[in-house]
Design a protein around this motif. Sequence first.
Motif, PDB file in Angstrom:
ATOM      1  N   TYR A  12       0.789  -1.313   0.188  1.00  0.00           N
ATOM      2  CA  TYR A  12       0.004  -0.064   0.089  1.00  0.00           C
ATOM      3  C   TYR A  12       0.639   1.185   0.096  1.00  0.00           C
ATOM      4  CZ  TYR A  12      -3.648  -3.237   1.130  1.00  0.00           C
ATOM      5  OH  TYR A  12      -4.637  -4.131   1.062  1.00  0.00           O
ATOM      6  N   LYS A  13       0.423   2.122  -0.968  1.00  0.00           N
ATOM      7  CA  LYS A  13       1.534   3.341  -1.074  1.00  0.00           C
ATOM      8  C   LYS A  13       1.608   4.126   0.132  1.00  0.00           C
ATOM      9  CE  LYS A  13       0.204   3.458  -5.949  1.00  0.00           C
ATOM     10  NZ  LYS A  13      -0.394   4.094  -7.015  1.00  0.00           N
ATOM     11  N   ARG A  14       0.515   4.284   0.872  1.00  0.00           N
ATOM     12  CA  ARG A  14       0.195   5.046   1.956  1.00  0.00           C
ATOM     13  C   ARG A  14       1.256   4.342   3.349  1.00  0.00           C
ATOM     14  NH1 ARG A  14      -4.541   2.793   1.683  1.00  0.00           N
ATOM     15  NH2 ARG A  14      -5.252   1.504   3.487  1.00  0.00           N
ATOM     16  N   GLN A  15       1.687   3.342   3.142  1.00  0.00           N
ATOM     17  CA  GLN A  15       2.538   2.512   4.016  1.00  0.00           C
ATOM     18  C   GLN A  15       3.951   2.661   3.874  1.00  0.00           C
ATOM     19  OE1 GLN A  15       1.504   0.477   6.977  1.00  0.00           O
ATOM     20  NE2 GLN A  15      -0.563   1.522   6.445  1.00  0.00           N
ATOM     21  N   SER A  50       2.185   8.924  -5.757  1.00  0.00           N
ATOM     22  CA  SER A  50       1.422  10.379  -5.810  1.00  0.00           C
ATOM     23  C   SER A  50       2.513  11.385  -5.427  1.00  0.00           C
ATOM     24  CB  SER A  50       0.439  10.190  -4.415  1.00  0.00           C
ATOM     25  OG  SER A  50       1.019  10.228  -3.172  1.00  0.00           O
ATOM     26  N   ASN A  52       2.944  12.841  -2.836  1.00  0.00           N
ATOM     27  CA  ASN A  52       3.509  12.913  -1.392  1.00  0.00           C
ATOM     28  C   ASN A  52       4.945  12.274  -1.503  1.00  0.00           C
ATOM     29  OD1 ASN A  52       1.625  13.732  -0.216  1.00  0.00           O
ATOM     30  ND2 ASN A  52       0.504  11.803   0.393  1.00  0.00           N
ATOM     31  N   ASN A  63       8.422   9.561   1.311  1.00  0.00           N
ATOM     32  CA  ASN A  63       7.000   9.935   1.487  1.00  0.00           C
ATOM     33  C   ASN A  63       6.940  11.072   2.463  1.00  0.00           C
ATOM     34  OD1 ASN A  63       4.126  10.205   2.047  1.00  0.00           O
ATOM     35  ND2 ASN A  63       4.023   7.983   2.233  1.00  0.00           N
ATOM     36  N   LYS A  65       4.659  12.648   4.035  1.00  0.00           N
ATOM     37  CA  LYS A  65       3.880  12.440   5.140  1.00  0.00           C
ATOM     38  C   LYS A  65       4.564  12.035   6.344  1.00  0.00           C
ATOM     39  CE  LYS A  65       0.809   9.414   4.150  1.00  0.00           C
ATOM     40  NZ  LYS A  65      -0.410   8.526   3.836  1.00  0.00           N
ATOM     41  N   TYR A  66       5.728  11.323   6.236  1.00  0.00           N
ATOM     42  CA  TYR A  66       6.312  10.821   7.374  1.00  0.00           C
ATOM     43  C   TYR A  66       7.675  11.558   7.841  1.00  0.00           C
ATOM     44  CZ  TYR A  66       3.254   6.911   6.661  1.00  0.00           C
ATOM     45  OH  TYR A  66       2.217   6.159   6.568  1.00  0.00           O
TER      46      TYR A  66
END
Length: 102
Positions: A12-15, A50, A52, A63, A65-66
Amino acid sequence: DVAPSRGLGDVYKRQILYIEVSSHLLILHTKNGNVNTRDLTMSEIQQQLSENFVRCHRKFIVNLKYVDNYDRNNRYIHMKTITLPVSRGYKDSFEFKLNKPN
């Protein structure tokens, strides 16, 4: 040994915290500590990610986000227990994306 797959598949990309290239393989470092390998180029994987995700070095995509902290003077990204470099060539585009409002 499991052969590396092409594409992101079950990751999963968000991971994904960051992506590293090593010996022509991409290593996907995830939030839960899993490491997955992919037989892709940095350009190929960037097309699947994305906004991000930003290239910060020839060996790394992060990423945003992190990202906990960015040391602009020394060009280091801090993410929990990980520190990654930002190279001169990617500094401007990285800083632009980092400071861009969502």
